[in-house]
Enzyme design. Sequence first.
Site, PDB file in Angstrom:
ATOM      1  N   HIS A  13     -29.352 -47.914 -50.324  1.00 22.42           N
ATOM      2  CA  HIS A  13     -30.056 -47.464 -51.544  1.00 22.42           C
ATOM      3  C   HIS A  13     -29.087 -46.632 -52.367  1.00 22.42           C
ATOM      4  O   HIS A  13     -28.833 -45.461 -52.055  1.00 22.42           O
ATOM      5  CB  HIS A  13     -31.297 -46.633 -51.190  1.00 22.42           C
ATOM      6  N   HIS A  15     -27.466 -45.719 -56.508  1.00 21.22           N
ATOM      7  CA  HIS A  15     -27.410 -45.847 -57.974  1.00 21.22           C
ATOM      8  C   HIS A  15     -25.964 -45.730 -58.439  1.00 21.22           C
ATOM      9  O   HIS A  15     -25.320 -44.704 -58.195  1.00 21.22           O
ATOM     10  CB  HIS A  15     -28.233 -44.734 -58.640  1.00 21.22           C
ATOM     11  N   LYS A  99     -36.887 -54.584 -56.320  1.00 21.18           N
ATOM     12  CA  LYS A  99     -37.287 -53.178 -56.273  1.00 21.18           C
ATOM     13  C   LYS A  99     -38.574 -52.931 -57.052  1.00 21.18           C
ATOM     14  O   LYS A  99     -38.690 -53.304 -58.218  1.00 21.18           O
ATOM     15  CB  LYS A  99     -36.142 -52.331 -56.859  1.00 21.18           C
ATOM     16  N   HIS A 136     -40.231 -47.648 -54.259  1.00 25.81           N
ATOM     17  CA  HIS A 136     -40.319 -46.200 -54.546  1.00 25.81           C
ATOM     18  C   HIS A 136     -41.797 -45.847 -54.367  1.00 25.81           C
ATOM     19  O   HIS A 136     -42.607 -46.116 -55.250  1.00 25.81           O
ATOM     20  CB  HIS A 136     -39.826 -45.864 -55.955  1.00 25.81           C
ATOM     21  N   HIS A 174     -36.190 -44.044 -49.432  1.00 25.01           N
ATOM     22  CA  HIS A 174     -36.110 -42.578 -49.447  1.00 25.01           C
ATOM     23  C   HIS A 174     -37.422 -41.898 -49.040  1.00 25.01           C
ATOM     24  O   HIS A 174     -38.031 -41.185 -49.812  1.00 25.01           O
ATOM     25  CB  HIS A 174     -35.604 -42.043 -50.784  1.00 25.01           C
ATOM     26  N   ASP A 247     -29.548 -42.830 -51.783  1.00 27.83           N
ATOM     27  CA  ASP A 247     -30.175 -42.554 -53.075  1.00 27.83           C
ATOM     28  C   ASP A 247     -29.264 -41.668 -53.917  1.00 27.83           C
ATOM     29  O   ASP A 247     -29.745 -40.884 -54.743  1.00 27.83           O
ATOM     30  CB  ASP A 247     -31.562 -41.920 -52.901  1.00 27.83           C
TER      31      ASP A 247
END
Length: 345
Positions: A13, A15, A99, A136, A174, A247
């Site tokens: 995970h 970004h 996602k 999420h 997460h 994350d």
Amino acid sequence: MDSITLTRPDDWHLHLRDDDVLGAVVNHTAAQMGRAIIMPNLKPPVTTTEQALAYRERILEAADPAHRFEPLMTLYLTDTTTAEEIEKAVASGMVKAVKLYPAGATTNSASGVTDIAHCDAAIAMMAKLGMPLLIHGEVTDGEIDIFDREAAFIERVLKPLLARHPSLKVVCEHITTQQAAEFVAAGPDNLAATITAHHLLFNRNKMLAGGIRPHYYCLPILKREQHRQALLKAATSGSPKFFLGTDSAPHEKGDKESSCGCAGAYTAPVAIELYATAFEQMGALDKLEAFASLNGPRFYGLEPNADTITLERREQTLPAQYGYGNGLSIVPLMAGECLAWTMKR
Ligand SMILES: NC(=O)N[C@@H](CC(=O)O)C(=O)O
Ligand SMILES: [Zn+2]
Ligand SMILES: [Zn+2]
């Protein structure tokens, strides 16, 4: 123990953003991780296979080829994602997951799903083709307290979703609560979870006691100690259902140190060191390799990486910030603080 060698980990995970920020952050991850699941919450979001493949090329261009880093791409699920788009994504071989952001739940989630019923055809196709849904998991209902939004999501959305699509592969991303850790642990093999290093290391006091520390503000928000303990227990339990997902979420310093600061913690430069610190607190360094390097590939149906990394018991102090672009910077979690472990380069 003065050093540990483990199969090279992956980040399930992550970004990376785009443009200047991508260039500033990608090699922090590529130096440590063999692969990473790349989050699609760009502006605009990555909603098609074509966009995901183009984004993958930009990542590969920005990464130092010496790291042989492999980005695993994802699509951003929307109310209008079709079953055909899912088939295309699977056929590409490069898109490894889809996602789900509930609309409004987190950073760049405005185009997210307003009602999961709208996505039923796409999700049915994912279940059929074995494409994982990454979630999420927070409700966005303003009536629900921010600290309760994950637990409420399990009851209101996740349980009905799994009942409707029992073979769907789901990763609760997460996770931050005892409720989520216990729900995943007790669930079927097709249900798994990622856990961040910061949720293993810190409870909400770190963010709010003795001053408000915006670099510890992320979503789902840090919880109380009881929940951190439950996450540590899950991560070090040896269960294959839990794996590493940082994350790591870079934001420009000014966007975090603001009267309305945005959510996200930047941990990529020392991700594996942070996890080692958490596992050591539990006397469970022997469980780190399964969590960081074996359980993730197993869930995604991939081989573990073929090479290894070594962590040494050698202190390092994190920089105050990482500069990029024209006078911009990203402040890492634990900026200026000292870690007991350092990855050998
Ligand atoms: N975790 C965060 O607080 N922020 C993430 C989005 C997300 O993963 O929810 C981001 O993109 O900045
Ligand atoms: Zn999220
Ligand atoms: Zn994220």
